[in-house]
Enzyme design. Structure first.
Site, PDB file in Angstrom:
ATOM      1  N   TYR A 173       4.484   4.969   2.025  1.00  0.00           N
ATOM      2  CA  TYR A 173       3.239   4.441   1.997  1.00  0.00           C
ATOM      3  C   TYR A 173       2.486   4.686   3.253  1.00  0.00           C
ATOM      4  CZ  TYR A 173       0.086   0.560   2.112  1.00  0.00           C
ATOM      5  OH  TYR A 173      -1.293  -0.298   2.264  1.00  0.00           O
ATOM      6  N   GLY A 217      -7.926   1.727  -4.564  1.00  0.00           N
ATOM      7  CA  GLY A 217      -6.923   1.723  -5.466  1.00  0.00           C
ATOM      8  C   GLY A 217      -5.557   2.417  -5.052  1.00  0.00           C
ATOM      9  N   SER A 248       0.246  -0.237  -2.820  1.00  0.00           N
ATOM     10  CA  SER A 248       0.057  -0.988  -1.540  1.00  0.00           C
ATOM     11  C   SER A 248       1.364  -1.412  -0.782  1.00  0.00           C
ATOM     12  CB  SER A 248      -0.935  -2.171  -1.891  1.00  0.00           C
ATOM     13  OG  SER A 248      -0.130  -2.861  -2.712  1.00  0.00           O
ATOM     14  N   ASN A 261      -2.368  -0.470   8.369  1.00  0.00           N
ATOM     15  CA  ASN A 261      -1.710  -0.452   9.765  1.00  0.00           C
ATOM     16  C   ASN A 261      -0.557   0.451   9.857  1.00  0.00           C
ATOM     17  OD1 ASN A 261       0.684  -2.733   9.823  1.00  0.00           O
ATOM     18  ND2 ASN A 261      -1.205  -3.288   8.136  1.00  0.00           N
ATOM     19  N   HIS A 262       0.063   0.670   8.499  1.00  0.00           N
ATOM     20  CA  HIS A 262       1.321   1.224   8.316  1.00  0.00           C
ATOM     21  C   HIS A 262       1.376   2.728   8.697  1.00  0.00           C
ATOM     22  CE1 HIS A 262       3.435  -2.343   7.271  1.00  0.00           C
ATOM     23  NE2 HIS A 262       2.290  -2.648   6.578  1.00  0.00           N
TER      24      HIS A 262
HETATM   25  P1  NAI Z   1      -3.204  -4.497  -4.504  1.00  0.00           P
HETATM   26  O1  NAI Z   1      -1.920  -3.695  -4.923  1.00  0.00           O
HETATM   27  O2  NAI Z   1      -3.272  -5.737  -4.963  1.00  0.00           O
HETATM   28  O3  NAI Z   1      -4.249  -3.712  -5.401  1.00  0.00           O
HETATM   29  C1  NAI Z   1      -3.963  -2.332  -5.562  1.00  0.00           C
HETATM   30  C2  NAI Z   1      -4.760  -1.721  -6.923  1.00  0.00           C
HETATM   31  O4  NAI Z   1      -4.526  -0.648  -7.278  1.00  0.00           O
HETATM   32  C3  NAI Z   1      -3.998  -2.596  -8.198  1.00  0.00           C
HETATM   33  O5  NAI Z   1      -4.647  -3.335  -8.936  1.00  0.00           O
HETATM   34  C4  NAI Z   1      -3.283  -1.285  -8.953  1.00  0.00           C
HETATM   35  O6  NAI Z   1      -3.375  -1.651 -10.356  1.00  0.00           O
HETATM   36  C5  NAI Z   1      -4.054  -0.348  -8.474  1.00  0.00           C
HETATM   37  N1  NAI Z   1      -3.534   0.916  -8.782  1.00  0.00           N
HETATM   38  C6  NAI Z   1      -2.241   1.261  -8.254  1.00  0.00           C
HETATM   39  N2  NAI Z   1      -2.072   2.574  -8.835  1.00  0.00           N
HETATM   40  C7  NAI Z   1      -2.996   2.967  -9.451  1.00  0.00           C
HETATM   41  C8  NAI Z   1      -3.504   4.444  -9.920  1.00  0.00           C
HETATM   42  N3  NAI Z   1      -2.662   5.038 -10.046  1.00  0.00           N
HETATM   43  N4  NAI Z   1      -4.351   4.420 -10.463  1.00  0.00           N
HETATM   44  C9  NAI Z   1      -5.648   3.476 -10.491  1.00  0.00           C
HETATM   45  N5  NAI Z   1      -5.206   2.309  -9.688  1.00  0.00           N
HETATM   46  C10 NAI Z   1      -4.064   2.296  -9.331  1.00  0.00           C
HETATM   47  O7  NAI Z   1      -3.253  -4.002  -2.945  1.00  0.00           O
HETATM   48  P2  NAI Z   1      -4.335  -4.992  -2.211  1.00  0.00           P
HETATM   49  O8  NAI Z   1      -3.760  -5.903  -1.312  1.00  0.00           O
HETATM   50  O9  NAI Z   1      -5.647  -5.448  -2.925  1.00  0.00           O
HETATM   51  O10 NAI Z   1      -4.911  -3.626  -1.199  1.00  0.00           O
HETATM   52  C11 NAI Z   1      -6.105  -2.968  -1.652  1.00  0.00           C
HETATM   53  C12 NAI Z   1      -6.033  -1.775  -0.875  1.00  0.00           C
HETATM   54  O11 NAI Z   1      -6.020  -1.853   0.802  1.00  0.00           O
HETATM   55  C13 NAI Z   1      -4.789  -0.798  -0.969  1.00  0.00           C
HETATM   56  O12 NAI Z   1      -4.966   0.481  -1.213  1.00  0.00           O
HETATM   57  C14 NAI Z   1      -3.923  -1.202   0.108  1.00  0.00           C
HETATM   58  O13 NAI Z   1      -2.997   0.046   0.608  1.00  0.00           O
HETATM   59  C15 NAI Z   1      -5.004  -1.367   1.241  1.00  0.00           C
HETATM   60  N6  NAI Z   1      -4.194  -2.283   2.373  1.00  0.00           N
HETATM   61  C16 NAI Z   1      -4.224  -3.817   2.244  1.00  0.00           C
HETATM   62  C17 NAI Z   1      -3.929  -4.529   3.102  1.00  0.00           C
HETATM   63  C18 NAI Z   1      -3.589  -6.117   2.731  1.00  0.00           C
HETATM   64  O14 NAI Z   1      -3.290  -6.811   3.852  1.00  0.00           O
HETATM   65  N7  NAI Z   1      -3.874  -6.490   1.449  1.00  0.00           N
HETATM   66  C19 NAI Z   1      -3.483  -3.921   4.220  1.00  0.00           C
HETATM   67  C20 NAI Z   1      -3.656  -2.494   4.586  1.00  0.00           C
HETATM   68  C21 NAI Z   1      -4.113  -2.061   3.267  1.00  0.00           C
HETATM   69  C1  15L Z   2      -0.431  -3.181   3.742  1.00  0.00           C
HETATM   70  O1  15L Z   2      -0.845  -2.139   4.070  1.00  0.00           O
HETATM   71  C2  15L Z   2      -0.204  -3.782   2.505  1.00  0.00           C
HETATM   72  O2  15L Z   2      -1.039  -3.392   1.384  1.00  0.00           O
HETATM   73  C3  15L Z   2      -0.124  -5.198   2.530  1.00  0.00           C
HETATM   74  O3  15L Z   2       0.318  -5.821   1.354  1.00  0.00           O
HETATM   75  C4  15L Z   2       0.505  -6.044   3.518  1.00  0.00           C
HETATM   76  O4  15L Z   2       1.784  -5.855   3.741  1.00  0.00           O
HETATM   77  C5  15L Z   2      -0.018  -5.204   4.939  1.00  0.00           C
HETATM   78  O5  15L Z   2      -0.315  -3.963   5.055  1.00  0.00           O
HETATM   79  C6  15L Z   2       0.544  -5.894   6.409  1.00  0.00           C
HETATM   80  O6  15L Z   2       0.844  -5.064   6.958  1.00  0.00           O
HETATM   81  O7  15L Z   2       0.821  -6.897   6.472  1.00  0.00           O
END
Ligand code: NAI
Ligand code: 15L
Length: 279
Positions: free
Chosen positions: A147, A83, A86, A123-124
């Site tokens: 971030y 959570g 992101s 990776n950021h």
């Molecule tokens: P996403 O943005 O789709 O999901 C994040 C979820 O966290 C959302 O459903 C949002 O409602 C919830 N959220 C945001 N603020 C909140 C709060 N204050 N309290 C409770 N929930 C809250 O992101 P995604 O792609 O599913 O990524 C999941 C995790 O993995 C994130 O932490 C992201 O930073 C990390 N990540 C994702 C990558 C990717 O390629 N999808 C790459 C690197 C890291």
């Molecule tokens: C992240 O950390 C983000 O959550 C995801 O949305 C992508 O941007 C990913 O990195 C990326 O670097 O491709």
């Protein structure tokens, strides 16, 4: 019980597992896949992640709300913490969700005796290294924005909670986890959903991980990351971005002077500046 090479149980399972960020992209992917690994999967998000399936509990919770997070974590055996915000956003949006949020998660974990967290880092945290440089998990961090800074804070905070309280964490520096790579950078950083799932399950159930930082990428042809630390998890990614190469390389390349093509963090390195409030 028969055990795999990395000592992970053959059918890894715990009683109650918490998944935060369950309504997000990766939360939706992992939710059905983690159900097999817990008697009860507690799914949570800012927005209501209901309806709960059989064997699930659904809880709406703002991670910035300490009392709510404490209740969320009561009775839980392990946490997959996805959570938060992101993408790159102004600091004022990142602070409550990602910084206050992860502090609340670890304080509640300490209070309620939770001993295993899988933290979705990114990776950021190393986004300002140039592409093509090979980094291991111990390089000095070079976050590419607020971030990335918040994820760096999460990595350090989890280290503190291991050193001080023994809470074990695997920080996953996820590359780009999407159905398929969208551009040339993601040919290197792509992590398939199957490899993500395998990495998360291994991170949850491998004994004695201590505090571990690993990169999350599939077995892509090119890599910028030395992921030898993942060996203790027995993680050997099975997918590769290679099958998408033709469609990705059909896109025009970025201009030679575009920072998105120079740094590992891609376009994140050129986000902002954002307005400085009250100025
Ligand atoms: P996403 O943005 O789709 O999901 C994040 C979820 O966290 C959302 O459903 C949002 O409602 C919830 N959220 C945001 N603020 C909140 C709060 N204050 N309290 C409770 N929930 C809250 O992101 P995604 O792609 O599913 O990524 C999941 C995790 O993995 C994130 O932490 C992201 O930073 C990390 N990540 C994702 C990558 C990717 O390629 N999808 C790459 C690197 C890291
Ligand atoms: C992240 O950390 C983000 O959550 C995801 O949305 C992508 O941007 C990913 O990195 C990326 O670097 O491709």
């Amino acid at each position: 019980m028969s055990r795999a090479v990395n000592n992970m149980p053959a059918s890894p399972r715990c009683h109650r597992l918490l998944l935060t960020g369950a309504a997000g992209n990766l939360g939706k992917v992992l939710r059905p896949r983690l159900r097999a690994h817990a008697d009860i999967l507690r799914v949570s998000d800012l927005v209501d992640p209901a309806p709960a399936e059989q064997g699930e509990e659904a809880v709406a919770c703002n991670l910035a709300d300490a009392a709510a997070v404490s209740e969320l974590i009561r009775g839980v055996d392990a946490i997959v913490h996805l959570g938060g915000v992101s993408v790159e956003r102004p600091f004022e949006e990142i602070l409550p969700a990602n910084v206050q949020g992860i502090y609340n998660v670890y304080e509640a974990a300490r209070l309620h005796g939770v001993n295993r967290v899988v933290f979705a880092s990114s990776n950021h945290v190393i986004g300002f290294y140039e592409q093509g440089h090979t980094l291991d998990a111990n390089v000095p961090l070079r976050p590419d924005g607020y971030y990335g800074l918040s994820k760096a804070y999460g990595e350090h905070l989890s280290r503190f909670y291991f050193d001080r309280y023994g809470i074990q964490t695997v920080c996953l520096r996820i590359g780009s986890s999407f159905p398929e790579p969208k551009d040339r950078r993601m040919m290197v950083t792509w992590l398939s959903y199957d490899d993500l799932t395998d990495l998360v399950v291994r991170s949850l159930f491998t004994p004695d991980v201590g505090h571990l930082i690993v990169y999350g990428a599939s077995a892509n042809r090119d890599t910028w990351w030395d992921n030898s630390g993942a060996a203790m998890l027995g993680f050997a990614p099975k997918d590769s971005s290679e099958r998408f190469r033709a469609q990705v390389e059909a896109q025009p390349p970025l201009p030679a002077d575009d920072p998105a093509g120079r740094y590992q963090g891609g376009a994140f390195v050129k986000a902002g500046p954002f307005p400085f409030p009250n100025t």
